[in-house]
Design a protein around this motif. Structure first.
Motif, PDB file in Angstrom:
ATOM      1  N   ARG A 106      -2.415   0.170  -6.983  1.00 35.35           N
ATOM      2  CA  ARG A 106      -2.377  -0.819  -8.055  1.00 35.35           C
ATOM      3  C   ARG A 106      -3.307  -0.421  -9.196  1.00 35.35           C
ATOM      4  O   ARG A 106      -4.491  -0.156  -8.982  1.00 35.35           O
ATOM      5  N   CYS A 107      -2.763  -0.414 -10.402  1.00 41.59           N
ATOM      6  CA  CYS A 107      -3.562  -0.163 -11.596  1.00 41.59           C
ATOM      7  C   CYS A 107      -3.376  -1.336 -12.545  1.00 41.59           C
ATOM      8  O   CYS A 107      -2.271  -1.566 -13.045  1.00 41.59           O
ATOM      9  N   TYR A 108      -4.456  -2.061 -12.775  1.00 42.89           N
ATOM     10  CA  TYR A 108      -4.387  -3.237 -13.654  1.00 42.89           C
ATOM     11  C   TYR A 108      -4.750  -2.903 -15.099  1.00 42.89           C
ATOM     12  O   TYR A 108      -4.701  -3.775 -15.956  1.00 42.89           O
ATOM     13  N   ILE A 109      -5.127  -1.645 -15.365  1.00 44.57           N
ATOM     14  CA  ILE A 109      -5.355  -1.210 -16.750  1.00 44.57           C
ATOM     15  C   ILE A 109      -3.982  -0.861 -17.320  1.00 44.57           C
ATOM     16  O   ILE A 109      -3.309   0.039 -16.816  1.00 44.57           O
ATOM     17  N   PRO A 110      -3.535  -1.556 -18.371  1.00 46.99           N
ATOM     18  CA  PRO A 110      -2.142  -1.429 -18.808  1.00 46.99           C
ATOM     19  C   PRO A 110      -1.733  -0.008 -19.221  1.00 46.99           C
ATOM     20  O   PRO A 110      -2.518   0.752 -19.798  1.00 46.99           O
ATOM     21  N   LYS A 111      -0.475   0.290 -18.934  1.00 47.69           N
ATOM     22  CA  LYS A 111       0.100   1.609 -19.193  1.00 47.69           C
ATOM     23  C   LYS A 111       0.048   1.973 -20.663  1.00 47.69           C
ATOM     24  O   LYS A 111      -0.318   3.106 -21.027  1.00 47.69           O
ATOM     25  N   ASP A 112       0.411   1.018 -21.548  1.00 49.22           N
ATOM     26  CA  ASP A 112       0.467   1.367 -22.967  1.00 49.22           C
ATOM     27  C   ASP A 112      -0.922   1.664 -23.534  1.00 49.22           C
ATOM     28  O   ASP A 112      -1.081   2.534 -24.390  1.00 49.22           O
ATOM     29  N   LYS A 140       0.843  -1.209   0.000  1.00 57.96           N
ATOM     30  CA  LYS A 140       0.000   0.000   0.000  1.00 57.96           C
ATOM     31  C   LYS A 140       0.869   1.247   0.000  1.00 57.96           C
ATOM     32  O   LYS A 140       1.742   1.409   0.837  1.00 57.96           O
ATOM     33  N   SER A 141       0.641   2.102  -0.971  1.00 55.42           N
ATOM     34  CA  SER A 141       1.538   3.229  -1.173  1.00 55.42           C
ATOM     35  C   SER A 141       0.785   4.360  -1.849  1.00 55.42           C
ATOM     36  O   SER A 141      -0.232   4.162  -2.503  1.00 55.42           O
ATOM     37  N   SER A 142       1.304   5.569  -1.709  1.00 55.47           N
ATOM     38  CA  SER A 142       0.708   6.711  -2.401  1.00 55.47           C
ATOM     39  C   SER A 142       1.110   6.712  -3.871  1.00 55.47           C
ATOM     40  O   SER A 142       0.531   7.411  -4.688  1.00 55.47           O
ATOM     41  N   GLU A 143       2.118   5.932  -4.208  1.00 57.21           N
ATOM     42  CA  GLU A 143       2.592   5.835  -5.580  1.00 57.21           C
ATOM     43  C   GLU A 143       1.853   4.701  -6.280  1.00 57.21           C
ATOM     44  O   GLU A 143       1.776   3.586  -5.763  1.00 57.21           O
ATOM     45  N   ILE A 144       1.307   4.952  -7.448  1.00 57.85           N
ATOM     46  CA  ILE A 144       0.519   3.943  -8.146  1.00 57.85           C
ATOM     47  C   ILE A 144       1.412   3.162  -9.106  1.00 57.85           C
ATOM     48  O   ILE A 144       2.034   3.728 -10.001  1.00 57.85           O
ATOM     49  N   GLY A 145       1.462   1.848  -8.912  1.00 55.72           N
ATOM     50  CA  GLY A 145       2.134   0.964  -9.862  1.00 55.72           C
ATOM     51  C   GLY A 145       1.149   0.550 -10.941  1.00 55.72           C
ATOM     52  O   GLY A 145      -0.075   0.600 -10.750  1.00 55.72           O
ATOM     53  N   ILE A 146       1.667   0.114 -12.085  1.00 53.02           N
ATOM     54  CA  ILE A 146       0.782  -0.173 -13.214  1.00 53.02           C
ATOM     55  C   ILE A 146       1.346  -1.310 -14.054  1.00 53.02           C
ATOM     56  O   ILE A 146       2.573  -1.440 -14.210  1.00 53.02           O
ATOM     57  N   LEU A 147       0.462  -2.142 -14.596  1.00 54.37           N
ATOM     58  CA  LEU A 147       0.876  -3.151 -15.549  1.00 54.37           C
ATOM     59  C   LEU A 147       1.303  -2.454 -16.845  1.00 54.37           C
ATOM     60  O   LEU A 147       0.797  -1.391 -17.194  1.00 54.37           O
ATOM     61  N   ASP A 184      -8.559  -0.628  -6.078  1.00 54.94           N
ATOM     62  CA  ASP A 184      -7.190  -1.037  -6.425  1.00 54.94           C
ATOM     63  C   ASP A 184      -6.259   0.174  -6.469  1.00 54.94           C
ATOM     64  O   ASP A 184      -5.122   0.122  -5.983  1.00 54.94           O
ATOM     65  N   LEU A 185      -6.736   1.277  -7.040  1.00 56.03           N
ATOM     66  CA  LEU A 185      -5.927   2.495  -7.083  1.00 56.03           C
ATOM     67  C   LEU A 185      -5.608   2.998  -5.681  1.00 56.03           C
ATOM     68  O   LEU A 185      -4.522   3.523  -5.426  1.00 56.03           O
ATOM     69  N   SER A 186      -6.548   2.800  -4.755  1.00 51.24           N
ATOM     70  CA  SER A 186      -6.348   3.283  -3.384  1.00 51.24           C
ATOM     71  C   SER A 186      -5.215   2.553  -2.674  1.00 51.24           C
ATOM     72  O   SER A 186      -4.676   3.067  -1.691  1.00 51.24           O
ATOM     73  N   ILE A 187      -4.851   1.364  -3.155  1.00 49.23           N
ATOM     74  CA  ILE A 187      -3.711   0.648  -2.573  1.00 49.23           C
ATOM     75  C   ILE A 187      -2.519   0.626  -3.546  1.00 49.23           C
ATOM     76  O   ILE A 187      -1.628  -0.212  -3.430  1.00 49.23           O
TER      77      ILE A 187
END
Length: 338
Positions: free
Chosen positions: A211-217, A136-143, A206-209
């Motif tokens: 995580r973004c599962y919608i791909p970056k590209d 859990k982070s303020s920074e959003i990771g993404i696929l 998911d964004l609140s923890i």
């Protein structure tokens, strides 16, 4: 329903599995306990992966858990993270992990091998999630891509469709002359369908923890980034891509319907347990198409009263080929874009 572990743990299964418990309750006796036990084992891994803010610690705990279920170690203590759970039932489940593993080791060899193979794939998906996103982070990771998304949906859900097929063929319908490879392929798509619906429904949580599962590209093609999805006003820009992913979920559900059509009609309980999530999935997609999934507040979902009605409809459908066809056709019509 028969006892999976013991009365207390089985009650936890009921309280933590939500709508899945409906399908579990409709399963034939020959496979109900194996599916229920796998759910509990997978829920432990999922709960570990979603706890705390120390990724190295969580990866270590997942590895210890994987060793314990493989019988390589009997030293498994999750009390330290059990106390961190906001959901009381999940905390109790973590504290009871030894009992769940003991029930697993007491299953027949063939069943245990099938469950273990699926569980290790699920654990690998949870482990990869932590490596990609951290905790859990303020920074959003993404696929990065659709390929990563597809791999993720296979690991955490497609593999369950594979297991479901294997245990059904092994314990229930193995004497039928069915196309096993086709069923396995469709079973994987079935599992992916349900996971895609979860992903598309749960974007804000998911964004609140982080995580973004919608791909970056795919987001970049539309001039969007993961932080844009925090703004409900971005829905107009996101809607085209979102609809494409809802279409993908519908394509997966088409495979799920084909999967059901292969199961001989005399296996009513098995067909019912498969039909129920398909109908719920179609109606959830219909709601998602009509709402703003980025809006804060309660997630878009079907109410309990509607779930009860759907269960009744599905029970009627497995007894009537005509009604089943009508029910599925109606679901496809309302969930698919015009």
């Amino acid at each position: 329903m028969g006892v999976v572990v013991n009365d207390d743990i089985d009650d936890l299964l009921r309280r933590t599995s939500r709508s899945f418990y409906l399908s579990l309750g409709t399963l034939p006796d020959q496979i109900r306990n194996q599916v229920g036990l796998l759910y509990l084992l997978a829920r432990v891994a999922d709960t570990i992966a979603d706890t705390g803010e120390n990724p190295e610690l969580l990866i270590g705990m997942l590895d210890c858990y994987a060793e314990a279920v493989q019988g390589k170690s009997d030293d498994i203590d999750l009390n330290s993270i059990a106390d961190l759970q906001e959901n009381h039932d999940e905390g109790v489940l973590l504290k009871s992990v030894s009992e769940v593993i003991t029930a697993f080791t007491c299953t027949e060899d063939v069943d245990r091998e099938l469950m273990l193979r699926c569980l290790l794939v699920i654990i690998s998906g949870q482990r990869l999630d932590i490596e990609r996103f951290g905790t859990k982070s303020s920074e959003i990771g993404i696929l990065e891509s659709d390929e990563e998304l597809d791999d993720y949906t296979y690991r955490v859900a497609g593999s369950v469709g594979e297991f479901w097929t294997e245990i059904s063929l092994s314990r229930l319908i193995g004497d039928e002359s069915l196309d096993v490879e086709r069923m396995l392929r469709l079973g994987i798509r079935f599992g992916k369908a349900l996971q895609m619906i979860n992903i598309l429904r749960d974007i804000p949580s998911d964004l609140s923890i982080g995580r973004c599962y919608i791909p970056k590209d795919r987001l970049s093609e539309r001039g969007l980034g993961p932080s844009d999805l925090l703004n409900p006003d971005s829905m107009s820009s996101f809607m085209g891509l979102y609809s494409e992913y809802l279409d993908l979920a519908c394509d997966h559900l088409d495979c799920a319907e084909e999967y059901i059509s292969i199961i001989p009609r005399r296996y009513r309980s098995l067909r019912l347990s498969c039909l129920l999530p398909v109908v719920i999935g179609r109606r959830t997609i219909t709601l998602l198409r009509g709402g703003n999934v980025l809006a804060p507040g309660e997630p878009i979902k079907i109410g309990r009263r509607s779930i009860g009605l759907i269960l009744l409809q599905c029970k009627l459908a497995v007894r009537s080929k005509w009604y089943e066809k009508r029910l599925l056709s109606a679901g496809r019509l309302v969930s698919t874009r015009e």
